[in-house]
Design an enzyme around this catalytic site. Structure first.
Site, mmCIF file in Angstrom:
data_model
loop_
_atom_site.group_PDB
_atom_site.id
_atom_site.type_symbol
_atom_site.label_atom_id
_atom_site.label_comp_id
_atom_site.label_asym_id
_atom_site.label_seq_id
_atom_site.Cartn_x
_atom_site.Cartn_y
_atom_site.Cartn_z
ATOM 1 N N ASP A 74 4.519 -0.742 -2.050
ATOM 2 C CA ASP A 74 3.393 -0.815 -2.975
ATOM 3 C C ASP A 74 3.854 -1.244 -4.365
ATOM 4 O O ASP A 74 5.048 -1.157 -4.704
ATOM 5 C CB ASP A 74 2.716 0.566 -3.037
ATOM 6 N N ASP B 285 -7.872 -2.085 -1.406
ATOM 7 C CA ASP B 285 -7.945 -0.631 -1.253
ATOM 8 C C ASP B 285 -9.304 -0.182 -0.744
ATOM 9 O O ASP B 285 -9.495 1.008 -0.493
ATOM 10 C CB ASP B 285 -7.650 0.071 -2.580
HETATM 11 C C1 GLA Z 1 -2.294 2.317 -3.844
HETATM 12 C C2 GLA Z 1 -2.450 1.682 -2.496
HETATM 13 C C3 GLA Z 1 -3.123 2.637 -1.539
HETATM 14 C C4 GLA Z 1 -2.299 3.913 -1.449
HETATM 15 C C5 GLA Z 1 -2.068 4.479 -2.827
HETATM 16 C C6 GLA Z 1 -1.088 5.612 -2.803
HETATM 17 O O1 GLA Z 1 -3.535 2.534 -4.448
HETATM 18 O O2 GLA Z 1 -3.130 0.468 -2.604
HETATM 19 O O3 GLA Z 1 -3.298 2.068 -0.262
HETATM 20 O O4 GLA Z 1 -1.083 3.626 -0.815
HETATM 21 O O5 GLA Z 1 -1.563 3.508 -3.730
HETATM 22 O O6 GLA Z 1 -0.881 6.140 -4.052
#
Ligand code: GLA
Length: 715
Positions: free
Chosen positions: A454, A518
């Site tokens: 990420d 997301d």
């Molecule tokens: C980001 C990612 C999510 C998740 C969160 C975890 O927002 O895009 O999918 O993994 O971080 O903190």
């Protein structure tokens, strides 16, 4: 002497004229065949109040050659040498003979690759521009600048430019935000500059995947389109520019901050790779070229894409072995093949306030490490995946307390926080080594098959040692991915960046899929996935079935709508499936079985999007390369203003063959699809590819935000 270079492949030509020391693209578009082009006949008139010679964009447009638009190269030596004049100094072609000819009979040479060497001898600059036309027609181009002078050259911009003809009168690019990425915007191309700047220190949620121009009204299946993508995960710009004389160009390049790239004598700067596609038949033809090129890469995932369960929307930070093992059991029973433990497992990470940087399993939550969970997941027949965010640091972490100087910033002060986190300065070798060693140890000590990597913040002031460093940071991040992959070649990596803020072919050169957004709201996902998949094939686009009640939008959707939407990507689940009802679990297991049965087709076929006359619905399909089978989805996005939906055409099939078309999902059609069904749907129908492509089939009266899948099989 006329000198031309002609690259041809799969219906596309690029013709470059280098006759008089300048290098100009005379044509990028449909195949010109073997015909000899007399360029003398193409020379423009000279208008009033203008240079005394015709001006055409050079491959690197320059003021010295009369270009009044944005120059392709800019920079200076402390103010001097601000305007380069590049002159051809040789050209290399990878195949075929290159011959020169006289002005009347231009020589054209077929080849798949060409490098133009240009110099500004007085200005101390050399520029090489490479063109490589892939067998499928995708053009790859990049440029390399060398400072051949005696003093430093501060580079402001080096971009790649491609001309489009006047009939390309409509522009397309994408924009977006968190949880709503890849939204198309279209406009009429007029005189001036349409500039999309991305200054996020990462690709960006609003970053355009392509900058495109096409003939009026081009769509997925119609019109000529020219589209350009920059394979880069840092700051960048994409533009369409039309000058008063009508010359129109697409240009893309890295966006550099003041003083960010200063070339010492002998130093080089190389642009990211630019990918350019021309299609005579709409945007689907653009996707064909990107998919074909990507799928031919040696690094492209070969084995069937496993069904994923990601724990994020199921448990968030509530990590607990019993909960997670029971979630794993439920997932395995449904047919899940990869279990991914998301954020929350490392030191101090009980919320998103703390912990980033401390990549050690937290003994408070995992007293026996991750092994008991991993063993359980493996024992249930699944692979184990783990979330990391290696480029970031919370100030509330051991790492930041011990190494405050490893936090990137403008110098002399810190930059703004974003999700309580900062960027780790990976240009600093010590920081880079620390992170590499942590990742290497985690992957060596645990049975991990997959990393969800990420990157959750913009950084508009990335700095190293007081100087702008987005360029160097991006290169360091790429080097980190490359080193991790080299050390652990069997580990797959997903690129996530607050959802889809790092989707580009630069990151995809070193990762195996992207997290498109997301939001798991299927309605949002219909658009996000459609446009992400303009460039990125569906097997590389993570798509999860979320909870019935969407966590990002609050909308509620049927399971079939959620599952059918996720089917056209790399399918997964992000939901506490232990809460699902018995019938929902049955339906989910059926959708998973359907995905497994069809994933070779879904991930290897040709993507077609239907240009549907009702904006309240959307349809797309994947047709196998031999056109013997296909899967189509039809989804309603809103209430239609039509009493009866327009017939759905199924493009891309073989006109001459007969196909059986049946309802694939939902299985319980009568229960879920309501009363208004056309008679053919009950037991399917047989029709020719021509009839299906031209007349189409009547669709049932779905409620808003419902979907169905049709399977199409040659008889
Ligand atoms: C980001 C990612 C999510 C998740 C969160 C975890 O927002 O895009 O999918 O993994 O971080 O903190």
């Amino acid at each position: 002497m006329t000198q031309q270079h002609h690259l041809r492949a799969a219906g596309t030509s690029i013709l470059i004229d280098t006759s008089d020391g300048d290098c100009r693209i005379l044509h990028w578009g449909s195949d010109l065949g073997d015909e000899t082009i007399d360029t003398a006949a193409l020379v423009n008139a000279v208008p009033n109040s203008m240079f005394d010679q015709p001006v055409v964009a050079s491959v690197i447009p320059q003021a010295a050659r009369g270009w009044r638009g944005r120059p392709g190269l800019s920079g200076s030596r402390a103010g001097r040498g601000f305007s380069a004049l590049l002159v051809l100094d040789g050209a290399d072609q990878s195949s075929a003979d290159q011959k020169s000819a006289d002005q009347k009979s231009a020589d054209q040479v077929g080849s798949s690759a060409l490098t133009l060497h240009m110099i500004d001898a007085g200005g101390g600059l050399a520029v090489d521009v490479e063109y490589e036309l892939d067998a499928g027609g995708l053009l790859l181009t990049r440029a390399r600048l060398t400072n051949t002078g005696d003093d430093p050259y501060e580079l402001e911009n080096l971009s790649l430019t491609l001309p489009v003809p006047a009939r390309a009168s409509e522009g397309l690019d994408l924009t977006g935000r968190w949880a709503k990425e890849k939204q198309p915007q279209r406009h009429t191309i007029q005189q001036g500059t349409w500039l999309r700047s991305a200054r996020h220190g990462r690709t960006g949620h609003d970053s355009t995947l392509v900058i495109a121009a096409g003939t009026q009204g081009f769509d997925f299946g119609t019109g000529e389109v020219w589209a350009v993508h920059l394979g880069w995960s840092g700051n960048h710009e994409s533009m369409i520019e039309q000058l008063p004389d009508g010359e129109t160009v697409l240009a893309v390049g890295e966006l550099l901050a003041p003083g960010e790239v200063v070339l010492q004598p002998g130093d080089q700067y190389e642009t990211p790779t630019v990918y350019a596609a021309y299609s005579p038949a709409g945007l689907d033809g653009i996707s064909d070229q990107f998919y074909r090129w990507m799928r031919a890469r040696p690094s492209h995932p070969k084995r069937p894409r496993p069904v994923v369960l990601n724990t994020w929307e199921a448990v968030y930070f509530r990590h607990d072995l019993d909960t997670l093992t029971s979630l794993a059991d439920t997932a395995a029973a449904l047919g899940v093949e990869r279990f991914v433990l998301d954020d929350g497992w490392f030191l101090g990470r009980r919320s998103d306030n703390a912990g980033l940087g401390d990549w050690f399993v937290d003994p408070d939550v995992w007293p026996n490490g991750l092994t008991p969970l991993i063993d359980h997941v493996r024992g249930a027949g699944m692979e184990f995946g783990l979330w990391v965010e290696p480029e970031m640091v919370n100030l509330d972490s051991r790492l930041a307390r011990e190494h405050p100087d490893w936090v990137s910033g403008p110098g002399g002060r810190s930059s703004l926080e974003w999700r309580r986190q900062h960027v780790l300065d990976l240009v600093n070798e010590d920081a880079w080594n620390y992170i590499f060693n942590r990742l290497d140890a985690l992957l060596s000590e645990n049975d991990i098959a997959y990393l969800k990597w990420d990157q959750n913040r913009d950084q508009v002031e990335l700095g190293h040692a007081g100087r702008a460093s987005t360029h160097a940071q991006t290169a360091a991040v790429y080097r980190l991915f490359d080193a991790v992959r080299a050390a652990h070649p069997n580990v797959e990596i997903e690129s996530c960046s607050s959802g889809g803020a790092r989707v580009d072919l630069g990151i995809l050169a070193r990762t195996d899929r992207v997290w498109a957004s997301d939001t798991n709201d299927a309605l949002e996902r219909q658009t996000i996935q459609r446009w992400t998949e303009l460039v990125v094939p569906p097997e590389l686009v993570g798509a999860h079935v979320g909870p019935g009640h969407s966590h990002t939008t609050g909308r509620t959707h049927d399971l079939s709508f959620r599952a059918i939407t996720a089917l056209f990507g790399h399918f997964g689940i992000e939901w506490d499936v232990r809460e699902a009802s018995e019938s929902e679990r049955g339906e989910l297991a059926s959708a998973i079985a359907f995905y497994k049965q069809h994933r070779t087709l879904l991930h290897g076929g040709r993507m077609v999007r239907v240009d549907y006359p009702d904006a309240a619905a959307q349809a797309h399909g994947v047709v196998s390369q031999d056109r013997s089978e296909a899967v189509f989805s039809y989804a309603t996005l809103a209430a239609s203003r039509f009493e009866i939906p327009p017939r759905l055409r199924l493009p891309g099939l073989d006109d001459a063959r007969l196909y059986r078309v049946s309802l694939g999902l939902p299985l319980a059609a009568s229960a879920t699809l309501g009363y208004g069904q056309p008679p053919w749907l009950a037991s399917g129908t047989v029709a020719s590819g021509r009839v299906l492509g031209e007349l189409g089939l009547p669709m049932p009266l779905l409620r808003p935000e419902q979907a169905l899948v049709l399977t199409v099989t040659a008889q």
